[in-house]
Design a protein around this motif. Sequence first.
Motif, PDB file in Angstrom:
ATOM      1  N   ASN A 139      -4.725  -6.792   3.875  1.00 11.73           N
ATOM      2  CA  ASN A 139      -3.577  -5.786   4.002  1.00 11.73           C
ATOM      3  C   ASN A 139      -2.253  -5.882   3.878  1.00 11.73           C
ATOM      4  O   ASN A 139      -1.586  -4.875   4.087  1.00 11.73           O
ATOM      5  N   GLU A 187       7.911   4.676   2.949  1.00 18.49           N
ATOM      6  CA  GLU A 187       6.973   4.446   2.049  1.00 18.49           C
ATOM      7  C   GLU A 187       6.736   5.559   0.925  1.00 18.49           C
ATOM      8  O   GLU A 187       6.333   5.350  -0.122  1.00 18.49           O
ATOM      9  N   GLU A 202       0.398   0.569   4.132  1.00 16.16           N
ATOM     10  CA  GLU A 202       0.355   0.672   5.513  1.00 16.16           C
ATOM     11  C   GLU A 202       1.411  -0.371   6.082  1.00 16.16           C
ATOM     12  O   GLU A 202       1.682  -0.020   7.503  1.00 16.16           O
ATOM     13  N   SER A 249      -1.270  -3.513   1.287  1.00 10.78           N
ATOM     14  CA  SER A 249      -1.367  -2.162   1.643  1.00 10.78           C
ATOM     15  C   SER A 249       0.055  -1.475   1.976  1.00 10.78           C
ATOM     16  O   SER A 249       0.904  -2.056   2.709  1.00 10.78           O
TER      17      SER A 249
END
Length: 395
Positions: A352, A47, A357, A355
């Motif tokens: 989400n 990431e 993440e 995102s």
Amino acid sequence: MSAAAPEQTAARAVDILDVDRLLGDEERLIAGTVRRFVGDRVLPEIESWYEDAVLPRELAPELGRLGLLGMHLSGYGCAGTTATGYGVACRELEAADSGLRSFVSVQGSLAMFPIWEYGSEEQKRRWLPGMAAGELVGCFGLTEPDSGSDPGSMRTSARRDGRDWVLDGRKMWITNGGLADVAVVWARTDEGVRGFLVPRGTPGFTTRDIHHKMSMRASVTSELVLDDVRLPEDAALPGVVGMRGPLSCLNEARFGIVWGAVGAARTCFETALSYARTRKQFGRPIGGFQLTQQKLVDMLVELNKAALLAFHLGQLKDAGALTPEQVSLGKLNNVREALTIARTARTILGANGVSGEYPVMRHANNLESVLTYEGTSEVHTLVLGHAVTGLRAFR
């Protein structure tokens, strides 16, 4: 009969057709080894690499030590695995990120393969062992600013000057270009299209990295600039003249994409399935709602079909029977379906899904590039159209 445990259900859903049971022992070993490397070395960092738009050069020797660079080639330090083994490695690499698989594909199938297939013995000994070890990095210079889907219209030229060659031109969207110690550059000559090995540091040869990409950010993409680049006569690949040379290299790399897309799709499906089992709305997990289950099942079906197709093409390639049209079918189907799976997974994750993440949007963004490079979906459609009608829709 008792219900299956959630983790058993999830594991079986990923490979519900048991495609991996068809793999040989060596291929399963490759899959496990690459998956562990990706989990330990890549996933904790990917990431940040993606956000910072970098792919660390030090990964190259690590990939070399695993035998992943030029792994389907034999001799000169190459591992000499099956084509299916190479495909399995591509699947596990792209399960982490398309940029990682692209690095390995370009190194092995686009830079090493033409040297291995069409190079002189001296060229092979000079370049291939270091490239297999990851000590040297290569790139493939075919696409130009005004020549993408029509590589035959390239403007880069090479002319003889005494016993030397002099190259002029530009190449664009070149993966590994800014990292490469040697570029395999394809240019027009009076004899036809030929390949040339251009070492970094050759006067007149420079690279410029492309910035502000929204896709394939964990990958170095560059422009190659050739201004009166003088090369000795033995810099030319002696074994091929004409477009057959670069197109055969692209066919090698497209085979890896067929498998790699399965890895990206698998990660997106696994992420969406896990999320659907735990995310609660209206008092229960969203995976219990019919519309969510329909999305998951559609993803499951296409993922397993793509895995079967990749395996079948691997078996054909290992048997020496794989045709370019079959590779086009695999690339067209598997990338298209992987992108659909990524987009569907994003809807299951809701907000989400965008995102960092979660890996879904990163894979979706990357797959937009994979859909285009090494033959757009339109070009592969027309390749198949020609195969079934016998009529060419383009030159």
